[in-house]
Scaffold this active site. Structure first.
Site, PDB file in Angstrom:
ATOM      1  N   GLY A   1       0.760  -1.234   0.000  1.00 35.35           N
ATOM      2  CA  GLY A   1       0.000   0.000   0.000  1.00 35.35           C
ATOM      3  C   GLY A   1       0.789   1.282   0.000  1.00 35.35           C
ATOM      4  O   GLY A   1       0.251   2.345   0.301  1.00 35.35           O
TER       5      GLY A   1
ATOM      6  N   GLU B   1       3.633  -6.920   0.852  1.00 39.81           N
ATOM      7  CA  GLU B   1       2.758  -7.182  -0.304  1.00 39.81           C
ATOM      8  C   GLU B   1       2.609  -5.912  -1.147  1.00 39.81           C
ATOM      9  O   GLU B   1       1.511  -5.400  -1.359  1.00 39.81           O
ATOM     10  CB  GLU B   1       1.383  -7.655   0.171  1.00 39.81           C
ATOM     11  CG  GLU B   1       1.421  -8.944   1.000  1.00 39.81           C
ATOM     12  CD  GLU B   1       0.057  -9.314   1.556  1.00 39.81           C
ATOM     13  OE1 GLU B   1      -0.898  -8.513   1.418  1.00 39.81           O
ATOM     14  OE2 GLU B   1      -0.050 -10.399   2.154  1.00 39.81           O
TER      15      GLU B   1
ATOM     16  N   GLY C   1       2.551  -3.558  -4.518  1.00 40.65           N
ATOM     17  CA  GLY C   1       2.134  -3.717  -5.906  1.00 40.65           C
ATOM     18  C   GLY C   1       2.343  -2.447  -6.704  1.00 40.65           C
ATOM     19  O   GLY C   1       3.285  -2.308  -7.471  1.00 40.65           O
ATOM     20  N   ARG C   2       1.463  -1.467  -6.492  1.00 40.97           N
ATOM     21  CA  ARG C   2       1.507  -0.210  -7.249  1.00 40.97           C
ATOM     22  C   ARG C   2       2.876   0.469  -7.150  1.00 40.97           C
ATOM     23  O   ARG C   2       3.411   0.968  -8.136  1.00 40.97           O
ATOM     24  CB  ARG C   2       0.416   0.733  -6.725  1.00 40.97           C
ATOM     25  CG  ARG C   2       0.343   2.069  -7.441  1.00 40.97           C
ATOM     26  CD  ARG C   2      -0.739   2.969  -6.851  1.00 40.97           C
ATOM     27  NE  ARG C   2      -2.067   2.452  -7.143  1.00 40.97           N
ATOM     28  CZ  ARG C   2      -2.866   1.905  -6.234  1.00 40.97           C
ATOM     29  NH1 ARG C   2      -2.457   1.786  -4.977  1.00 40.97           N
ATOM     30  NH2 ARG C   2      -4.056   1.470  -6.573  1.00 40.97           N
TER      31      ARG C   2
ATOM     32  N   ARG D   1     -10.054   4.063 -13.691  1.00 40.17           N
ATOM     33  CA  ARG D   1     -10.256   4.895 -12.506  1.00 40.17           C
ATOM     34  C   ARG D   1     -10.194   6.375 -12.859  1.00 40.17           C
ATOM     35  O   ARG D   1     -10.930   7.187 -12.284  1.00 40.17           O
ATOM     36  CB  ARG D   1      -9.205   4.553 -11.454  1.00 40.17           C
ATOM     37  CG  ARG D   1      -9.430   3.190 -10.815  1.00 40.17           C
ATOM     38  CD  ARG D   1      -8.269   2.781  -9.934  1.00 40.17           C
ATOM     39  NE  ARG D   1      -8.580   1.592  -9.163  1.00 40.17           N
ATOM     40  CZ  ARG D   1      -7.703   0.913  -8.428  1.00 40.17           C
ATOM     41  NH1 ARG D   1      -6.443   1.338  -8.377  1.00 40.17           N
ATOM     42  NH2 ARG D   1      -8.064  -0.156  -7.743  1.00 40.17           N
TER      43      ARG D   1
ATOM     44  N   CYS E   1     -17.582   5.248 -26.138  1.00 37.43           N
ATOM     45  CA  CYS E   1     -18.804   6.005 -26.409  1.00 37.43           C
ATOM     46  C   CYS E   1     -19.516   6.421 -25.131  1.00 37.43           C
ATOM     47  O   CYS E   1     -20.648   6.002 -24.867  1.00 37.43           O
ATOM     48  CB  CYS E   1     -19.732   5.186 -27.304  1.00 37.43           C
ATOM     49  SG  CYS E   1     -19.115   5.007 -28.980  1.00 37.43           S
TER      50      CYS E   1
ATOM     51  N   TYR F   1      -2.301  -1.339 -12.337  1.00 42.49           N
ATOM     52  CA  TYR F   1      -3.738  -1.044 -12.248  1.00 42.49           C
ATOM     53  C   TYR F   1      -4.285  -0.195 -13.388  1.00 42.49           C
ATOM     54  O   TYR F   1      -5.415   0.266 -13.334  1.00 42.49           O
ATOM     55  CB  TYR F   1      -4.073  -0.347 -10.924  1.00 42.49           C
ATOM     56  CG  TYR F   1      -3.836  -1.200  -9.702  1.00 42.49           C
ATOM     57  CD1 TYR F   1      -4.653  -2.275  -9.403  1.00 42.49           C
ATOM     58  CD2 TYR F   1      -2.781  -0.927  -8.839  1.00 42.49           C
ATOM     59  CE1 TYR F   1      -4.427  -3.047  -8.279  1.00 42.49           C
ATOM     60  CE2 TYR F   1      -2.552  -1.693  -7.715  1.00 42.49           C
ATOM     61  CZ  TYR F   1      -3.388  -2.756  -7.434  1.00 42.49           C
ATOM     62  OH  TYR F   1      -3.168  -3.521  -6.320  1.00 42.49           O
TER      63      TYR F   1
END
Length: 453
Positions: free
Chosen positions: A257, A295, A297-298, A334, A370, A399
């Site tokens: 995180g 853990e 990731g990003r 996002r 669209c 992500y």
């Protein structure tokens, strides 16, 4: 052959990126006109390796010698087998949260002993498989723990098992990514009435519970708040072990995180800064009394990904210029739905792949889908874009294009890793092929067209 100035400049991530853009155009991987593909995604292999090294070295420098540590990459951040293999070569394992992610980790050759299973909704079949393989399991709730009671009784396992707690330390700037709020769906709420006592008793009743897990950080969460959750995890482990009269909890899974800076090329906060925050909040964490699992990731992948898309058309509406590109909600989901929380940078390039200069003009950069919200940027000050130009969207290695959204049945673009030789030559390696129209039809039940007649 690159000159000495090029070789020196290529040492920075931004310089490598610009060299890769031009090379991608020259080698036909992407282009400003047909028949070159209008969209491609790039991964900077050297950057990924550097991030992995920064993570492992930051913890190694702080931990007592001989402390067991596993850095498990969060597969959800970049579910690509070549990426997992690259990280495995750098010494990382995998954190998985579904049967699909586990299959990807196994396809990459990641051993069961370097794999961690997390998920708030594991099935009995998933749990049974993990225990049989020896994969570490973090249980989310009392009902899942009851399932594990039955499975362990049926077939003893060597798999490490722990419980996830929610330290309830509070939210960050993005509500949807805040996992340690008072009502978060994850883990056992540590500050709810009676929860702490229940947790201690759960461990005393189950000698095979040997781990504790927390994941209190994500994008928008400050380091101090993440560290507070880890401090509470350590305190609970000490309480359990004191009650047990032995070192029952031997490993702390502190999650990941770490937030990412999406505003510039600067990589902040760094892993060393995170370790420093942890040492201030919970200095005993680094004493060697507990093994550690992370853990991330990003923070490992985001800065090393780039979307490259052709500007197909431009127009002016309501006096505002609009550039219509092939990159939008299917890659930056996002950003399209929550632009204030997930703004992206836009890097303009000309049709040859060179950085584009010119007086800045406020313009929208739109995607191909669209719906009106398919925008990468609104009123962004950029050199005026023209058909055939390219736009780069950096910081998209996690992500973004790795988690494709199938709006309008837009195909998944090809993903290429790139490296630079000592002479400055850019070499590309295909990490994921582009999805074909035939692939889309097959995925949409094309072989079953009469099934509902």
């Amino acid at each position: 052959m690159a000159d000495m100035g090029t070789e020196k400049a290529a040492g920075s991530a931004a310089a490598r990126r610009d060299l890769a853009v031009r090379a991608a155009v020259e080698q036909g991987i992407v282009g400003g006109a047909d028949p070159a593909p209008p969209l491609v995604c790039l991964l900077d292999v050297a950057g990924i390796r550097a991030s992995a090294a920064a993570l492992t070295s930051a913890f190694a420098a702080a931990l007592a010698p001989g402390t067991p540590v596993l850095h498990a990459f969060a597969v959800k951040a970049a579910p690509l087998v070549p990426v997992l293999r690259l990280l495995a070569d750098a010494g990382l394992g995998c954190e998985v949260a579904s049967p699909g992610e586990l299959a990807l980790a196994r396809a990459a050759g990641v051993p069961a002993g370097r794999t961690v299973l997390d998920s708030p909704a594991k099935t009995v079949a998933e749990l049974r498989e993990a225990l049989a393989l020896g994969i570490a399991v973090n249980a989310d709730n009392p009902q899942e723990l009851a399932r594990l009671d039955a499975l362990v009784a049926q077939a003893p396992t060597t798999a490490p098992i722990g419980l996830r707690i929610n330290p309830q330390t509070g939210a960050g700037a993005i509500d949807a990514l805040s996992t340690a709020t008072a009502t978060s769906k994850f883990g056992i709420a540590l500050r709810d009435p009676g929860a702490r006592e229940w947790l201690v008793r759960a461990y005393l009743d189950r000698p095979w519970l040997t781990r504790l897990h927390v994941h209190s950080g994500s994008q928008g969460v400050p380091l101090a708040l993440i560290a507070e959750g880890v401090r509470d995890l350590h305190a609970l482990a000490e309480e359990i072990n004191a009650a047990a009269g032995r070192r029952q909890v031997d490993t702390l899974d502190i999650g990941g995180g770490l937030p990412v800076n999406f505003a510039s090329d600067e990589e902040t906060p760094r892993f060393a800064a995170y370790v420093a925050a942890l040492r201030e909040a919970a200095p005993a964490l680094f004493s060697g009394a507990y093994g550690l699992v992370t853990e991330f990731g990003r923070s490992l992948l985001a800065k090393h990904g780039l979307v490259l898309a052709r500007v197909e058309y431009t127009k002016t509406t309501g006096s505002r210029p609009i550039a219509l590109t092939h990159a939008g909600v299917q890659l930056a989901t996002r950003t399209a739905y929550a632009p204030a929380a997930w703004p992206v940078r836009i890097l303009p390039y000309d049709a040859k792949g060179d950085p584009k200069s010119g007086d800045p003009v406020a313009q929208d950069v739109a995607g191909p889908a669209c719906f009106a919200g398919d925008l990468l940027a609104t009123a962004r000050e950029l050199p005026l874009l023209a058909p055939g130009d390219l736009i780069g969207v950096p910081d998209t290695g996690a992500y973004f294009f790795t988690a494709h959204y199938g709006y309008n049945s837009l195909p998944r673009p090809a993903v290429h890793g790139f490296t630079l030789t000592a002479s400055g030559e850019v070499r590309f390696s295909l990490a994921r092929p582009a999805q074909s129209v035939a692939d889309i039809v097959a995925e949409a039940g094309g072989g079953l067209r009469d099934a509902l007649r």
